[in-house]
Each structure stands twice: as structure tokens, then as C-alpha cells.
Design a protein around this motif. Sequence first.
Motif, short mmCIF file in Angstrom:
data_model
loop_
_atom_site.label_atom_id
_atom_site.label_comp_id
_atom_site.label_asym_id
_atom_site.label_seq_id
_atom_site.Cartn_x
_atom_site.Cartn_y
_atom_site.Cartn_z
N UNK A 198 -9.58 3.26 3.58
CA UNK A 198 -9.18 1.99 4.09
C UNK A 198 -10.12 1.08 3.59
N UNK A 199 -11.49 1.35 3.37
CA UNK A 199 -12.38 0.34 2.60
C UNK A 199 -11.85 -0.14 1.43
N UNK A 249 -8.62 0.13 0.47
CA UNK A 249 -7.21 -0.55 0.73
C UNK A 249 -7.55 -2.05 0.80
N UNK A 250 -8.74 -2.15 1.91
CA UNK A 250 -9.20 -3.60 2.23
C UNK A 250 -9.55 -4.50 0.80
N UNK A 251 -10.16 -3.61 -0.01
CA UNK A 251 -10.65 -4.35 -1.41
C UNK A 251 -9.47 -4.68 -2.19
N UNK A 252 -8.30 -3.65 -2.17
CA UNK A 252 -7.01 -4.07 -2.58
C UNK A 252 -6.46 -5.16 -2.14
N UNK A 253 -6.37 -5.42 -0.77
CA UNK A 253 -5.99 -6.53 -0.20
C UNK A 253 -6.62 -7.75 -0.49
N UNK A 254 -7.86 -7.65 -0.75
CA UNK A 254 -8.84 -8.75 -1.12
C UNK A 254 -8.62 -9.24 -2.56
N UNK A 301 -12.28 -1.74 8.43
CA UNK A 301 -12.64 -1.57 7.16
C UNK A 301 -13.53 -2.75 6.21
N UNK A 320 -16.97 -3.81 4.38
CA UNK A 320 -17.51 -3.34 3.18
C UNK A 320 -19.01 -3.12 3.75
N UNK A 339 -8.97 -17.02 3.18
CA UNK A 339 -8.20 -16.64 1.99
C UNK A 339 -6.94 -17.80 2.48
N UNK A 356 1.01 -1.25 0.02
CA UNK A 356 -0.05 0.17 -0.02
C UNK A 356 0.69 1.34 0.04
N UNK A 389 -15.40 -12.29 -0.03
CA UNK A 389 -15.56 -11.38 -1.26
C UNK A 389 -13.99 -11.95 -1.82
N UNK A 390 -13.23 -11.98 -1.11
CA UNK A 390 -11.80 -12.44 -1.90
C UNK A 390 -11.99 -13.75 -2.40
N UNK A 396 -1.49 -11.22 -0.17
CA UNK A 396 -1.50 -11.18 1.48
C UNK A 396 -2.80 -10.56 1.94
N UNK A 408 -7.27 -4.40 9.41
CA UNK A 408 -7.20 -3.16 9.56
C UNK A 408 -7.45 -2.52 10.85
#
Lengths: 371, 320
Positions: B210-211, B213-218, A85, A87, A150, A52, A98-99, A77, A81
Motif C-alpha cells: 500500500x505504500x 500504491x500511495x506513491x502511485x496515487x501521489x 500508507x 512513507x 493536491x 490500481x 510529496x505529490x 486522484x 488508505x
Amino acid sequence: MANLKLRNISKSFGDIEVLHNINMEAKEREFVVLVGPSGCGKTTTLRLIAGLEDASSGEVIINDRVVNMVEPHHRNIAMVFQNYALYPHKNVKENIIFSLKRTGAPKELIDTRLEKASRLLELQDLLHRKPAQLSGGQKQRVAMGRAIVRDADLFLFDEPLSNLDAKLRHQMRSEIRRVHREYGTTSIYVTHDQLEAMTLGDRVVVMRDGRIEQQGSPMDIYLKPSNIFVATFIGAPSMNMLDARLFRDYVELEGRKIPLGKRIEEDLIRIPGEGKEVKLGIRPDFFQDEHYSDGRTTLSRIEDVKIDLVEPLGFDIEIDSKVGTQPLKARLDIRTSVKEGENINLCFDMDRAHFFDINTEENLFVLPLKP
Amino acid sequence: MTDRKTITRKILLALAVCAVLLFCLFPFVQILSTSLKHQFDWGNPSLIPIKFNLEAYKELLGITKAEEPVVPETVKALLDNPLLTEEKKEEILNRYRSTGDIFPYPRYFLNSLLLSASAASVSLLLAVFGAYSFSRLRFKGRKIVQRGVLFTYMIGGVMLMVPLYQLGVKTGLAKSTWGSLLSLLLIYIIQTLPVSLYMLGNYFRSIPYSIEEAAVMDGCSRLGVIYLVILPLSAPMLMTVFIYCFIIAWNDYLFASIFLKQFHDFYTIPLGLQSLFVSKNAIWDRIMSASVLTLVPVLLCFSFAMRHLTGGLSEGGLKE
């Protein structure tokens, strides 16, 4: 499962360098805790690992592969948070899977993973709720669930418990420990709470002002702090730092001559000069009331300590006292029947005392553990 | 004592609200009332028609057929001339059926709807990406671009009218029907984009980073983040922006009047209304019922938007 290495990492925001030459490592399955006061760069380090943030120089290496140029969503990874964070528009179940859905995992796999995670985190009854309908602890568990379903190489935790109350924090701490035991994923955990660092970490990395001050096992850091900062930051209440003078076979503290233990005598060869001014560091937990000491003759004594305040904590008693003019905190056996205003003789094991250089603040008898 | 005070205050407040409402709503009530009145009733100051008349609405919506044109006797005699071909006859008759007489509401409505909806859709799409880049990305010249966009909003349409038309002529767009429509579409998009960008940008900024960023990490890419997280969370604001753009385009007369002047078939509602006002057929009930029918979509839009404007979608995902 993965290993992680940070090699000579520096990071600047504009003209301000916030990380200076960070080197650290997390082995496979290891739980590494980055701990330090606010603004020490621990979260920045974590975000660098996540991708990030970009490092100004140095390398982030995951599984022996430099990933500096790899986008965060390709690093595999998972991150929890500080503010969860979640959704807000998705319910608990959708948040967690989600992932997996992103990667196009088959439905059976998604179902089994969801089932396992929600059972482990006790989220079965909450799967159809929206984040707004959850309490802080529940949100935290969902955030964890999102990470553990995950098959991530690394888990990153950014102060995940700092928003919870003390009791929940304790509970979640054990939960994180349990999750790590169950999944065994290499984890990096950032916190400013030294207690979390001590209890969770296989290895603790203490940071200050963008530098690593010391890294090692929690007990190593507790028992052999490499400098005054680490000594006072780790452990609660924090270590007493007393002005003293060090001689060949004794240490002089406020006019009292306290003989040195054997180990220290041997180490003394490294110290130049007699009567060197030092900081004598002793943890409050290492003191004993002379009357209730275990009778070992090898114990050193500080005589005539004047008691200012007595605080019974249940299992033990904490006293605020003075040696001469210097404040001293001690945690004593519950049987101690001292009163405020009285004097007491305190015993301690000289082998557990530390001597710090007053200029460099380094521990004189512990070889610095910095790489 | 305090109770009485609060009651008096409440009454005063209610009266004030009523006064404001009355002031705002009166013109609309007047329009509605006149549209429903018979000719003999127009001078009557009462808002309630003596007899309800729906003829104008029927006519506008094409439910009743327009009457045969009234042709003067002399012309009628002319038409009886056997030497006149059917074509010529029709041509002469058409003069008395001037287009100003007919108000093809459904056609104008469809023109307006298509034009406004396409302008609003394109504007919204561009605004999403533009606003996202303004609110989230750091690039050189971001501030200048951001302010520059707002700057275009400061210049009134009247000032741009002539240069824009000249531009249309020079590029050859204004020559053809489709070119004119395209020019109009572009103008509406450019006209609405600044405010859309501004509104959406501010909304995006209120979504915690941060939401994302969380999606990016996901495992989401930047586009994935926009599509899967930002857009669902911004639904109320997207709706608002769409409606804003739609209404601007729907109500526009200025630009439509220059670009579509020669293309009667593609008149939008405001243009049609204007031509109705100046035609010899400008009868009050028709004018007013046309106005009411123009207002209806706008009102529908608003009431729909209000339902979706509850906001606060991004609440609850974070610990503040």
C-alpha cells in the motif's frame, strides 16, 4: 472538481467475478459513500476508480473521459488508505508535500498549501516528526493532509477510520466532513460502518456480493429501503423483521390484527391475493410506549409484547421483547417504566412500516431505486 | 533458588560464548601475532611477540624500499663485462629481482577494490530491478525464472571453471587483459546475482504494497516508486547485498587464478597472496601481514554494515 461515472463495470479475479455490472455516479462536489459488509466489492470498486485494478469490462469515466487505459498516476486522484500508507522514511511535512514536489509545483504554492492543510488538520506542531512517532489519529490526519494539498479531481477514502477507536472516529468523521466542506472535492468514501455512511454521505450506495443493492440519499435509504438486506444493514439497531400476513385492510401478526394506514391501503392494489405471507419491517426507533405516545389516533398498536430485557442507554431505553414467539427490539422514551417480564403495548406509525416479499426480499411498496 | 539458577545459567552461557569466540577468533589472532613477530620469534607459541616487528607491513605498503637483489659473485663478474649493454645488464639483474619477491600490495589492493566494487555495483543494480519484478510483478514464467536463477547458485565454481574459461577463449575475451577482466566481472556478477535477488526480493516483499500504491496515487510512475520509495526504505538491505557481493568478489581466488594468470599487473589480492606463498620470498611475517591487510577491508565492510543493519525502516507508516 470532477464528476465520476461507472458504467457496467464488472471485475473478475480468475474465475471469480467480484463485481457484477456496477453502475453509479458521483456528481461534482458530491460525497458518495459506498457501504456494505466485508467482501461486498466496495474496496475493489474504489481501486478500480483509482486505477490500481483494471476492470474486466465496463467503463470508468472521469469528467466525461473514459480513463480505463489511463495509468493511476495520471488520473489526478488522491487516495486515503485504510492503513494510512505513509512513507516511513519521510517526516510529516515531506509526506504531505510529496505529490506537490513530484509535479514540480513552485515553492510558494507548496508552502501555502502545506500551511492551509496543516492548519485545517492541526498538524503544525508535528511537521518534523516521522510517522513512527505519531499516534493513530495523527497518522490518519497526515494521510488526509497528503490528499488535500493536491489539486486532485477526486478524493478516494478506503475505510480511513476503521483503525481508530470510537471517540477518535467520531472526531475524524467531523473532520472529514469539514475538509469536504472546505475543499468541495468530489469524494468516494468506502466504509462498512452504516453510521459513517449515514452521517458523511450526500449519497449512499449500498453494496452486497458485488452488486449495488440501492443508492440514494441517506434518509431515502433509511426510510425507503428497497429490500430486506438494505433495511437491516442500514440503521442501528437493525430493523425488526417479523413474519406476518397481509390482508386488504389489516396485517396479521401473531394473531393480532393491525389495521393498515391509508398510504398502504392505496398501494395494496399492486399486491396479488389476500393473506400473502410477508416480512413486516419496523425500525426499533419508530416504536413508542402506548402511555407516552403523542396521542395520535392514527397510530397502529401491537398489543401484549412481552419484555425480556431492558437496557437503559441514557437518552432512551432499548428493550428486547417477544411478540408471540418472534423477537422484537424497540427503542423507547426514557420515561417508560417497564420492567423485564412485563407486557407492554407498542405504538407505531404504519406509514413507516415496510412489507417485504418473503421470496424476493424486495420491498413491496417501494419501487426499486436501482437504475 | 531461581535466582541462583539464573546466575549459574548466565555464567555458563557467558563461558560458552567465550569458548565459541575463542575458537572463531584464534586463527585471526594467530595471523596478527605472526605478522608482528621477528624471524627468531616464529617458533614461540606465545601470541604476544617478544619484539614487535612492523617491517613486513612497511615493506608491503611500500614505505621502505625493497633491498637490492643479491647477485652471486660469478654473475657479478659477468656484469662487469664492458661489452654488455645497459639493457642486457638490467635484464640479468631482473632475473634476481623475480616478481615473486615483491608484493605490490597497493596495486593488488586497488585491482581487487575496483573489480569487487564494480562487480558489486552492477550486481546490486541488476538485483534491484530483478528482485522488484520477482516480488511485485505478475508475469508468465515468473516462478520458473525465479527458481532458475537460484539453480545456477547450486553449481559449484570448480565445475564451471573450465567451461567458463573455454567460453572466454572462444569469444576471444580471454586473450586480452580487458577482456579477461570483463569476463571476471561478468562471472562475479552472475555468481552473486542469485543470492542478491533472493535477499532483496524477500526484503521488498516485506515492504507493504500500500505504500507503493500511495506513491502511485501521489503521481509516481513505477520507476519513480522504486527510486523514491523502495530504495530509501531498503537502504540497509541494499548495503548488505552490496557488501555480500563485494566480499564474494574480494575473496575469489578460483576464477581470478585462471583468467588473470598471465596478467601480473592485474592480480587481485588473493592471487597475489598465493604467489607470495609459493615464492622464495615466502617469509611468515610477510605472508601473515599480507593476510591481515587483506582482511582489513572485509572487517571494515562488516563493521560498517552492522551499523546500517538496524533495519525496521518501513515501520511506522502503517496501521497493522
